[in-house]
Motif scaffolding. Structure first.
Motif, PDB file in Angstrom:
ATOM      1  N   LEU A  40       0.789  -1.089  -0.225  1.00 19.30           N
ATOM      2  CA  LEU A  40      -0.040   0.035  -0.018  1.00 19.30           C
ATOM      3  C   LEU A  40       0.932   1.159  -0.100  1.00 19.30           C
ATOM      4  O   LEU A  40       2.137   1.197   0.293  1.00 19.30           O
ATOM      5  N   ARG A  79      -2.761 -10.197  -1.043  1.00 21.33           N
ATOM      6  CA  ARG A  79      -2.111  -8.989  -1.239  1.00 21.33           C
ATOM      7  C   ARG A  79      -1.836  -8.722  -2.738  1.00 21.33           C
ATOM      8  O   ARG A  79      -1.898  -7.586  -3.307  1.00 21.33           O
ATOM      9  N   TYR A  82      -4.960  -7.716  -4.311  1.00 24.08           N
ATOM     10  CA  TYR A  82      -5.313  -6.472  -3.946  1.00 24.08           C
ATOM     11  C   TYR A  82      -4.389  -5.422  -4.593  1.00 24.08           C
ATOM     12  O   TYR A  82      -4.837  -4.246  -5.430  1.00 24.08           O
ATOM     13  N   VAL A 111      -5.954  -2.028   5.186  1.00 26.08           N
ATOM     14  CA  VAL A 111      -6.614  -2.595   3.724  1.00 26.08           C
ATOM     15  C   VAL A 111      -8.329  -2.895   4.114  1.00 26.08           C
ATOM     16  O   VAL A 111      -8.974  -2.809   3.380  1.00 26.08           O
TER      17      VAL A 111
END
Length: 412
Positions: A40, A79, A82, A111
């Protein structure tokens, strides 16, 4: 898929409302660098088209990441999905994957509010679901669930047919009271059910009549018979603004040679799996497609199909259907028991071939064997059945004479 005169207009309306612009804005040349970024904070997230999920008021990505046990890799795959733009994730009590989300959320708490999370549980009576909420929250490591599915109806979980009062669940007084109680806890935003039962058309009809369900996840394919009961039931749910999520679209074997017999795939630069996804997304009734992805290659392929989505013409979808049927599928997404009735048997022919698919193409060998073992001897014993008649009746023309001996050999 609805084949009414309004369908092309609906598809054009969807594209005009932003999906095409989203896809066009995502340059394909960005894919490699973005795929490598699974953290992120960089701002480099692939945009996947979104659609409204029925009456929920929530937009979800058209690709929904399903989960299976992947030893040592689930957290990494979550992950990675995402990072590739997936914002709709699916799990269940019986999948053994809720813990992967718990680990992910613990490591990256930022998240959780950015994804739409669905889980499932099976219960014997609707009101029993209220007691399961805290169990699911603890397993997931979160204080709320976006979407809680009844995992099939009547406590039959994935693998048995319904009967009696369970068919009334989607419109029953007890279900209405249960959903109200679930939402009153503040721990669950939306409620629905998941089904691939042979009576799922009847279930959807009950859901449309009752108007209680927010979302239904359903086993289907992109080329349902226009006048089939299931297709009409989907129309009824869509008109009532019940969110519809398709599942098990790429189940079974899709040989590479399918591309050679379906020119539309070659022209679009799609493999057969991607073609099926784009075909289902061409149905404006479907908000999202839930696809289990067990490695990064599958994540890349499916997210690429979503980014490059353009509605397929009806002729292209039928061309793909013909190619897939010619490749010898193992599972029928339109199974309503007609094959069994035509064969004059009580053996659950559609379920038997579905379990074979789990074993051979999902990597779910334990689940397949357990489901097979849970059937009665009568439900397993296809000997003496008219398998030619079963194949003729099957919408997908499954070759039962070839598949059923493999079921006995591998699952028995």
């Amino acid at each position: 898929m609805s084949d009414t005169g309004s369908t092309p207009m609906r598809r054009r309306a969807f594209i005009q409302n932003g999906a095409a612009a989203t896809v066009a804005a995502t340059a394909l040349t960005q894919a490699a660098s973005v795929a490598q970024d699974n953290t992120l904070g960089t701002g480099k997230h692939v945009e996947i088209p979104k659609r409204m999920l029925g009456k929920t008021g929530v937009e979800v990505t058209v690709l929904n990441a399903g989960t299976l046990r992947v030893p040592g890799a689930l957290d990494r795959l979550l992950r990675f999905a995402y990072s590739r733009g997936v914002r709709f994730f699916d799990t269940a009590a019986s999948y053994g994957t809720e813990g992967g989300f718990k680990k992910w959320f613990a490591a990256m708490p930022e998240v959780r509010p950015q994804i739409f999370l669905a889980t499932k549980d099976g219960v014997a009576r609707p009101r029993d679901m209220i007691k399961r909420i805290d169990l699911r929250l603890e397993a997931l490591g979160t204080d709320y669930i976006d979407l809680l599915y009844f995992h099939a109806l009547g406590g039959k979980d994935l693998d048995h047919g319904l009967g009696g009062s369970e068919m009334d669940w989607p419109k029953s007084k007890e279900m209405k009271e249960t959903i109200a109680a679930i939402k009153k806890t503040g721990k669950v935003r939306f409620v629905g059910f998941a089904t691939h039962d042979t009576l799922r058309a009847e279930q959807l009809e009950a859901a449309a009549e009752g108007g209680l369900m927010d979302v239904i996840m359903i086993f289907m394919n992109p080329w349902l018979e226009k006048d089939s009961r299931l297709n009409r039931a989907l129309d009824a749910c869509y008109e009532k603004k019940i969110g519809l999520v398709a599942m098990k679209l790429v189940a079974g074997h899709l040989p590479k040679r399918v591309r050679d017999t379906a020119p539309a795939l070659k022209q679009r630069g799609l493999n057969p799996y991607q073609g099926v996804l784009q075909a289902i997304w061409s149905d404006e009734r479907i908000s999202s497609a839930c696809v289990t992805m067990v490695n990064t290659d599958q994540v890349n392929q499916n997210t690429d199909a979503a980014r490059r989505f353009e509605p397929m013409k009806e002729s292209e979808i039928q061309e793909l259907r013909a190619a897939l049927l010619g490749a010898g599928p193992m599972m029928c997404a339109e199974c309503d028991g007609r094959c069994r009735r035509a064969a004059g048997t009580n053996a659950r022919l559609g379920d038997l071939t579905r379990y074979l698919t789990y074993h051979e193409h999902h990597g779910s060998r334990r689940q397949a064997r357990e489901a097979y073992a849970a059937l009665t001897e009568e439900e397993r014993n296809w000997r003496g059945a008219d398998l030619d008649a079963a194949r003729a009746a099957c919408p997908t023309k499954l070759d039962f004479a070839r598949l059923l001996p493999e079921v006995d050999r591998l699952l028995g």
